[in-house]
Design an enzyme around this catalytic site. Structure first.
Site, short mmCIF file in Angstrom:
data_model
loop_
_atom_site.label_atom_id
_atom_site.label_comp_id
_atom_site.label_asym_id
_atom_site.label_seq_id
_atom_site.Cartn_x
_atom_site.Cartn_y
_atom_site.Cartn_z
N GLU A 1 1.67 0.99 0.42
CA GLU A 1 2.62 -0.16 0.04
C GLU A 1 1.97 -1.56 0.32
OE1 GLU A 1 4.51 3.64 1.02
OE2 GLU A 1 3.34 2.45 2.33
N ARG B 1 -0.82 9.84 13.03
CA ARG B 1 0.65 8.93 12.66
C ARG B 1 1.87 9.74 13.12
NH1 ARG B 1 -0.17 8.98 6.16
NH2 ARG B 1 1.46 7.09 6.40
N ASN C 1 2.07 9.45 -4.79
CA ASN C 1 1.24 9.42 -3.53
C ASN C 1 1.22 10.53 -2.68
OD1 ASN C 1 -0.83 7.92 -2.46
ND2 ASN C 1 0.32 5.94 -3.08
N LYS D 1 -2.27 8.90 -13.95
CA LYS D 1 -3.78 8.41 -13.48
C LYS D 1 -4.87 9.50 -13.86
CE LYS D 1 -1.76 7.21 -9.86
NZ LYS D 1 -1.48 6.76 -8.52
N GLY E 1 -9.56 6.99 -17.11
CA GLY E 1 -8.58 6.02 -17.56
C GLY E 1 -7.18 6.62 -17.11
N ALA F 1 -7.98 3.27 -4.73
CA ALA F 1 -8.10 2.82 -5.98
C ALA F 1 -6.80 2.88 -6.68
CB ALA F 1 -9.33 3.56 -6.66
N ASP G 1 -3.97 2.73 -5.50
CA ASP G 1 -3.06 1.35 -5.18
C ASP G 1 -3.39 0.27 -6.11
OD1 ASP G 1 -1.60 3.30 -3.32
OD2 ASP G 1 -3.24 2.65 -1.92
N ASP H 1 -9.77 0.08 2.22
CA ASP H 1 -8.59 -0.10 1.30
C ASP H 1 -8.34 -1.29 0.69
OD1 ASP H 1 -8.89 2.52 2.55
OD2 ASP H 1 -6.45 2.74 2.63
#
Length: 321
Positions: free
Chosen positions: A38, A108, A168, A227, A232, A258, A260, A296
């Site tokens: 994000e 995390r 994601n 995606k 492309g 990429a 994002d 990133d």
């Protein structure tokens, strides 16, 4: 309250990026950077000239303060960020075995961002935006994060804020079955959906971009953009549909982020009221630029760089499309 183009929220972690292309146990020097889907999108949009707000719950520790200062330093509104003493800021490490073999190790679990809840949402703030950007990472962090996502959707619907959803998928955070169920629920509420092929197949069971796009439209007037990496993207938006060719990249340095970048480019095009095909092409251009830089967010381009790419020029050299 100042109007924003986009509001987004979720976990950003401190990234330790190895200086050498070696297995992780043999690396001794790392760059300290940040990474989070994000905030990557937020920074990408800010560099493309848009007003963006991002918030999270950060550990009241040096890493949390570093993230906050970094994102705020990019010009993002971080006024709704909160600190907590109850959990630490999340970390992750990259392992680079080759330019195409990059692995990620997360630390995390039970992080500060996993404590995000409905109470952390400011309805007036979120209602001030034109677009709410969400990913499928946040609902995977905890039950309270999941409730926050659905509350955010409720707020956006109430105030006619357009919802852009990037699935994601992170299967290290939850099972395929749980991910599919929740992500489909979110996709049904979204106006624009941005899955990759693997994510689209997991969510729908379909195998082609056309079938996935049709399934994720749910018979409604949605925009679905699939995606396809270096090939492309494929899009469907009502009766408008088709493939948009990617940009040829001569050297891939770091492909992480990429997607994002692509999302930031697409959302930028939408905010510019471009036709969907042009917004997708803008997304392709941003993604192609991002993979050429280590990190990133470090490679997220300015509007000028994107226009050069779109016009067939990059750093004074011809760019093949």
């Amino acid at each position: 309250m100042e109007k924003l183009d986009v509001v987004t929220f979720g976990e950003t972690m401190v990234l330790f990026n190895p200086e050498q292309m070696l297995p992780l146990e043999y690396n001794h020097k790392f760059l300290k950077q940040i990474g989070g889907a994000e905030s990557n999108v937020a920074i990408g949009l800010q560099r493309l000239g848009h007003k963006v707000g991002w918030f999270s719950k950060l550990g009241n520790d040096p890493f949390g303060r570093y993230i906050h200062k970094f994102v705020r330093g990019e010009g993002i509104d971080t006024s709704r960020c909160k600190y907590t003493d109850e959990a630490p800021t999340g970390l992750f490490f990259k392992e680079k075995r080759s330019s195409t073999d990059i692995r990620v190790f997360y630390y995390r679990k039970n992080s500060a961002a996993s404590l995000l809840s409905e109470e952390d949402l400011d309805e007036e703030y979120m209602a001030s935006a034109k677009i709410l950007h969400l990913t499928g990472i946040t609902p995977a962090l905890s039950a309270s994060c999941r409730k926050a996502i659905f509350k955010a959707i409720e707020i956006a619907k109430k105030h006619n804020v357009k919802i852009v959803f990037d699935p994601n998928i992170r299967l290290k955070l939850w099972s395929k079955e749980e991910a599919k169920d929740i992500l489909i629920q979110i996709a049904k509420e979204a106006d624009i959906i941005l899955p990759g092929m693997d994510e689209g197949e997991l969510m729908t069971g379909k195998k082609t971009p056309e079938e996935i796009a049709e399934a994720l439209s749910f018979g409604q007037n949605k925009t679905v953009i699939i995606k396809l990496g270096e090939k492309g993207a494929y899009f469907e938006s009502g009766d408008d549909k088709g493939y948009v060719e990617g940009f040829q990249v001569t050297q891939i340095v770091d492909p992480v982020g990429a997607g994002d970048g692509f999302a930031a480019g697409v959302i930028s095009g939408i905010l510019r009221n471009e036709p969907t095909s042009q917004a997708v092409r803008r997304g392709n251009a941003v993604g192609a630029i991002v993979v050429g830089v280590n990190g990133d967010v470090e490679g997220l381009p300015s509007s000028e760089e994107v226009e050069q790419m779109l016009n067939g020029q990059k750093d004074g050299q011809d760019v093949k499309r």
